[in-house]
Design an enzyme around this catalytic site. Structure first.
Site, PDB file in Angstrom:
ATOM      1  N   HIS A 163      11.043   0.797   9.890  1.00  0.00           N
ATOM      2  CA  HIS A 163      11.020   1.060   8.444  1.00  0.00           C
ATOM      3  C   HIS A 163      12.409   1.294   7.843  1.00  0.00           C
ATOM      4  O   HIS A 163      12.661   0.957   6.687  1.00  0.00           O
ATOM      5  CB  HIS A 163      10.125   2.263   8.151  1.00  0.00           C
ATOM      6  CG  HIS A 163       9.577   2.271   6.759  1.00  0.00           C
ATOM      7  ND1 HIS A 163       8.288   2.647   6.469  1.00  0.00           N
ATOM      8  CD2 HIS A 163      10.122   1.931   5.580  1.00  0.00           C
ATOM      9  CE1 HIS A 163       8.081   2.547   5.168  1.00  0.00           C
ATOM     10  NE2 HIS A 163       9.181   2.121   4.597  1.00  0.00           N
ATOM     11  N   ARG A 183      -3.825  -6.571 -13.376  1.00  0.00           N
ATOM     12  CA  ARG A 183      -2.449  -6.712 -12.899  1.00  0.00           C
ATOM     13  C   ARG A 183      -2.401  -7.561 -11.618  1.00  0.00           C
ATOM     14  O   ARG A 183      -1.472  -8.337 -11.416  1.00  0.00           O
ATOM     15  CB  ARG A 183      -1.835  -5.340 -12.635  1.00  0.00           C
ATOM     16  CG  ARG A 183      -1.451  -4.600 -13.905  1.00  0.00           C
ATOM     17  CD  ARG A 183      -0.201  -5.221 -14.556  1.00  0.00           C
ATOM     18  NE  ARG A 183       0.112  -4.610 -15.826  1.00  0.00           N
ATOM     19  CZ  ARG A 183       0.818  -3.490 -15.981  1.00  0.00           C
ATOM     20  NH1 ARG A 183       1.264  -2.851 -14.914  1.00  0.00           N
ATOM     21  NH2 ARG A 183       1.068  -3.016 -17.182  1.00  0.00           N
ATOM     22  N   LYS A 191      -4.857  -1.891 -10.626  1.00  0.00           N
ATOM     23  CA  LYS A 191      -5.596  -2.538 -11.711  1.00  0.00           C
ATOM     24  C   LYS A 191      -5.852  -4.012 -11.399  1.00  0.00           C
ATOM     25  O   LYS A 191      -4.935  -4.766 -11.096  1.00  0.00           O
ATOM     26  CB  LYS A 191      -4.811  -2.415 -13.007  1.00  0.00           C
ATOM     27  CG  LYS A 191      -4.558  -0.973 -13.435  1.00  0.00           C
ATOM     28  CD  LYS A 191      -3.714  -0.904 -14.694  1.00  0.00           C
ATOM     29  CE  LYS A 191      -3.467   0.539 -15.114  1.00  0.00           C
ATOM     30  NZ  LYS A 191      -2.606   0.630 -16.320  1.00  0.00           N
ATOM     31  N   THR A 228       0.825  -1.210   0.000  1.00  0.00           N
ATOM     32  CA  THR A 228       0.000   0.000   0.000  1.00  0.00           C
ATOM     33  C   THR A 228       0.862   1.264   0.000  1.00  0.00           C
ATOM     34  O   THR A 228       0.427   2.333   0.428  1.00  0.00           O
ATOM     35  CB  THR A 228      -0.937   0.018   1.227  1.00  0.00           C
ATOM     36  OG1 THR A 228      -0.137  -0.044   2.426  1.00  0.00           O
ATOM     37  CG2 THR A 228      -1.888  -1.153   1.204  1.00  0.00           C
ATOM     38  N   GLY A 229       2.098   1.130  -0.493  1.00  0.00           N
ATOM     39  CA  GLY A 229       2.974   2.292  -0.607  1.00  0.00           C
ATOM     40  C   GLY A 229       3.071   2.752  -2.053  1.00  0.00           C
ATOM     41  O   GLY A 229       2.126   2.625  -2.829  1.00  0.00           O
ATOM     42  N   LYS A 264       4.719  -0.710   9.590  1.00  0.00           N
ATOM     43  CA  LYS A 264       6.080  -0.292   9.915  1.00  0.00           C
ATOM     44  C   LYS A 264       6.065   1.049  10.639  1.00  0.00           C
ATOM     45  O   LYS A 264       5.185   1.881  10.392  1.00  0.00           O
ATOM     46  CB  LYS A 264       6.917  -0.148   8.631  1.00  0.00           C
ATOM     47  CG  LYS A 264       6.781  -1.299   7.653  1.00  0.00           C
ATOM     48  CD  LYS A 264       7.516  -1.021   6.345  1.00  0.00           C
ATOM     49  CE  LYS A 264       7.158  -2.027   5.273  1.00  0.00           C
ATOM     50  NZ  LYS A 264       5.820  -1.775   4.690  1.00  0.00           N
ATOM     51  N   GLN A 285      13.128  -6.293   5.223  1.00  0.00           N
ATOM     52  CA  GLN A 285      12.497  -5.935   3.946  1.00  0.00           C
ATOM     53  C   GLN A 285      13.388  -4.895   3.260  1.00  0.00           C
ATOM     54  O   GLN A 285      13.626  -3.820   3.805  1.00  0.00           O
ATOM     55  CB  GLN A 285      11.088  -5.374   4.156  1.00  0.00           C
ATOM     56  CG  GLN A 285      10.365  -5.123   2.843  1.00  0.00           C
ATOM     57  CD  GLN A 285       8.961  -4.567   3.034  1.00  0.00           C
ATOM     58  OE1 GLN A 285       8.663  -3.462   2.587  1.00  0.00           O
ATOM     59  NE2 GLN A 285       8.097  -5.309   3.701  1.00  0.00           N
ATOM     60  N   THR A 336      -0.583  -2.564  -7.242  1.00  0.00           N
ATOM     61  CA  THR A 336      -1.204  -2.040  -8.453  1.00  0.00           C
ATOM     62  C   THR A 336      -2.619  -1.611  -8.110  1.00  0.00           C
ATOM     63  O   THR A 336      -3.198  -2.079  -7.129  1.00  0.00           O
ATOM     64  CB  THR A 336      -1.233  -3.091  -9.574  1.00  0.00           C
ATOM     65  OG1 THR A 336      -1.850  -2.517 -10.736  1.00  0.00           O
ATOM     66  CG2 THR A 336      -2.033  -4.323  -9.164  1.00  0.00           C
ATOM     67  N   TYR A 385       3.288   5.580   4.866  1.00  0.00           N
ATOM     68  CA  TYR A 385       2.479   5.592   3.647  1.00  0.00           C
ATOM     69  C   TYR A 385       1.217   6.437   3.836  1.00  0.00           C
ATOM     70  O   TYR A 385       0.626   6.897   2.861  1.00  0.00           O
ATOM     71  CB  TYR A 385       2.047   4.186   3.239  1.00  0.00           C
ATOM     72  CG  TYR A 385       3.148   3.200   2.961  1.00  0.00           C
ATOM     73  CD1 TYR A 385       4.454   3.602   2.685  1.00  0.00           C
ATOM     74  CD2 TYR A 385       2.884   1.834   2.966  1.00  0.00           C
ATOM     75  CE1 TYR A 385       5.451   2.683   2.440  1.00  0.00           C
ATOM     76  CE2 TYR A 385       3.877   0.902   2.713  1.00  0.00           C
ATOM     77  CZ  TYR A 385       5.161   1.317   2.461  1.00  0.00           C
ATOM     78  OH  TYR A 385       6.145   0.398   2.220  1.00  0.00           O
ATOM     79  N   ASP A 394       0.682  -5.412   3.014  1.00  0.00           N
ATOM     80  CA  ASP A 394       1.839  -4.703   3.538  1.00  0.00           C
ATOM     81  C   ASP A 394       1.567  -3.209   3.633  1.00  0.00           C
ATOM     82  O   ASP A 394       1.346  -2.544   2.622  1.00  0.00           O
ATOM     83  CB  ASP A 394       3.046  -4.962   2.624  1.00  0.00           C
ATOM     84  CG  ASP A 394       4.321  -4.313   3.140  1.00  0.00           C
ATOM     85  OD1 ASP A 394       5.035  -4.966   3.918  1.00  0.00           O
ATOM     86  OD2 ASP A 394       4.594  -3.157   2.761  1.00  0.00           O
TER      87      ASP A 394
END
Length: 291
Positions: free
Chosen positions: A114, A248, A245, A22-23, A84, A169, A243, A59, A54
Site C-alpha cells: 500500500h 454517479r 450514488k 472501496t476506500g 493491498k 497506484q 461513489t 480500508y 479496488d
C-alpha cells in the site's frame, strides 16, 4: 453492461482502465460490523458493469467486497479484484491469507504494497517485495505491484527483484502529475494507476482548470468528472474512483463513451501544472515537494 477497455501489464495480464474503489468515504474502523450499504453499492456497481474492484486491508472493507462478489452472481473470472497490504506489512504472507479469507476468494488479480512508509531501509523494502514475489509464484495473486512509490522506492525494489512491480497506484490528477516518476515508470514498463483522479474538481477548486473542464464538458455534453476520468484513460492510466450514488456510477461509466483529443489532453496537463495540490499522505511530504 459497460465495456471497460483494458491495458496489458508487463507480466502479460490485463487490467481494466476504470475501477470502483472501496476506500475514501467507505473507510471502516477496526471491529465494525459488515457495512450493508457498501455491499449494496458494490452489487450495484457490478450490475452496471464495473469489473475492476479496488480494495485494501487498511480500508477495513474487504468483507464487504467479498460479500458483494458472492452475492452478485457474476463469475469470478469476469472480475478483476485488487487488495493491498498495510497493517500486516511485518508478516505479508499471513496478511495475504487473512485478506483472501475476508474476500472469500481463492485468489486476487492484483496485490499491492500500500505504501513504502513503514520501511526503514532498502533491505526491508526488498525483503517485503520478496514476499510479494512468493505470493505471485503461488498463483494466488495474478499480478503484484506497489502503491505510493516514488523513483527512489522503485529503484531499490528493482535492484533485487526477480519479478518487477507490474503497476504503481499513486495519487494522480492534473495538479499532481509526477513527471519524473512517470518517466521512470515508462522506462521500466511499470503501469500507472490513479487514485483521486477527480481531486481537481472535488478538493482543489478554485483553480486554473475550472474553465477548461467547464468548456470541455460543454463541448462533449459530459460532466467535469467524466472529463477528468477521460484525461487519465486517454493516457493509458488506470483510474480508480468511487461513489455511493448509482447515478454517479453511471456518470463515471459514461467517461468510456468519448475521447479527448491530443491537444485537449495537453491543455489539461499544461493548465494543471500551474497549480500544486496533494489530497492524500500530506504529512509524508515537504510543502514544496510535488513529485
Amino acid at each position: 453492461m459497460a465495456n471497460i477497455p483494458s491495458i496489458k501489464l508487463k507480466d502479460g495480464n490485463s487490467i481494466p482502465l476504470l475501477g470502483f474503489g472501496t476506500g475514501t468515504a467507505w473507510y471502516k474502523p477496526a471491529g465494525a460490523g459488515l457495512d450493508q450499504t457498501l455491499v449494496e453499492s458494490l452489487k450495484t456497481a457490478i450490475k452496471l458493469g464495473y469489473t475492476h474492484l479496488d480494495g485494501a486491508e487498511t480500508y477495513g472493507t474487504e468483507p464487504e467486497l467479498g460479500q458483494a462478489i458472492k452475492d452478485s452472481g457474476v463469475h469470478r473470472s469476469s472480475l478483476f479484484v485488487t487488495t493491498k497490504v498495510w497493517q500486516g506489512m511485518s508478516d505479508i504472507p499471513a496478511s495475504f491469507e487473512d485478506s483472501l479469507k475476508k474476500l472469500q476468494l481463492e485468489y486476487v488479480d492484483l496485490y499491492l504494497i500500500h505504501a513504502p512508509y513503514k520501511f526503514n531501509s532498502d533491505t526491508e523494502l526488498q525483503a517485503a517485495w520478496k514476499n510479494m514475489e512468493a505470493i505471485k509464484a503461488s498463483g494466488r495473486a495474478k499480478s503484484i505491484g506497489v502503491s505510493n512509490y516514488l523513483p527512489v522506492h522503485l529503484k531499490a525494489t528493482l535492484a533485487t527483484a526477480k519479478e518487477p512491480p507490474a503497476i504503481n497506484q499513486i495519487e494522480f490528477h492534473p495538479y499532481l502529475q509526477h513527471p519524473q516518476l512517470l518517466v521512470f515508470q515508462k522506462e521500466h514498463d511499470i503501469a500507472i494507476s490513479a487514485y483521486g483522479p477527480l481531486t481537481a474538481i472535488t478538493k482543489a477548486k478554485p483553480g486554473p482548470l475550472d474553465s477548461v473542464y467547464a468548456e470541455l464538458a460543454k463541448k462533449y455534453g459530459k460532466t467535469e468528472g467524466e472529463i477528468a476520468l477521460r484525461w487519465c484513460i486517454d493516457q493509458g492510466i488506470v483510474a480508480i474512483t468511487t461513489t455511493g450514488k448509482e447515478d454517479r456510477m453511471k456518470e463515471y461509466l459514461n467517461a468510456l463513451t468519448f475521447k479527448l483529443t491530443a491537444e485537449e489532453i495537453k491543455e489539461i496537463s499544461t493548465k494543471g501544472s500551474e497549480k500544486n495540490f496533494r489530497g492524500f499522505w500530506k504529512a509524508k511530504f515537504a510543502e514544496d515537494d510535488w513529485e
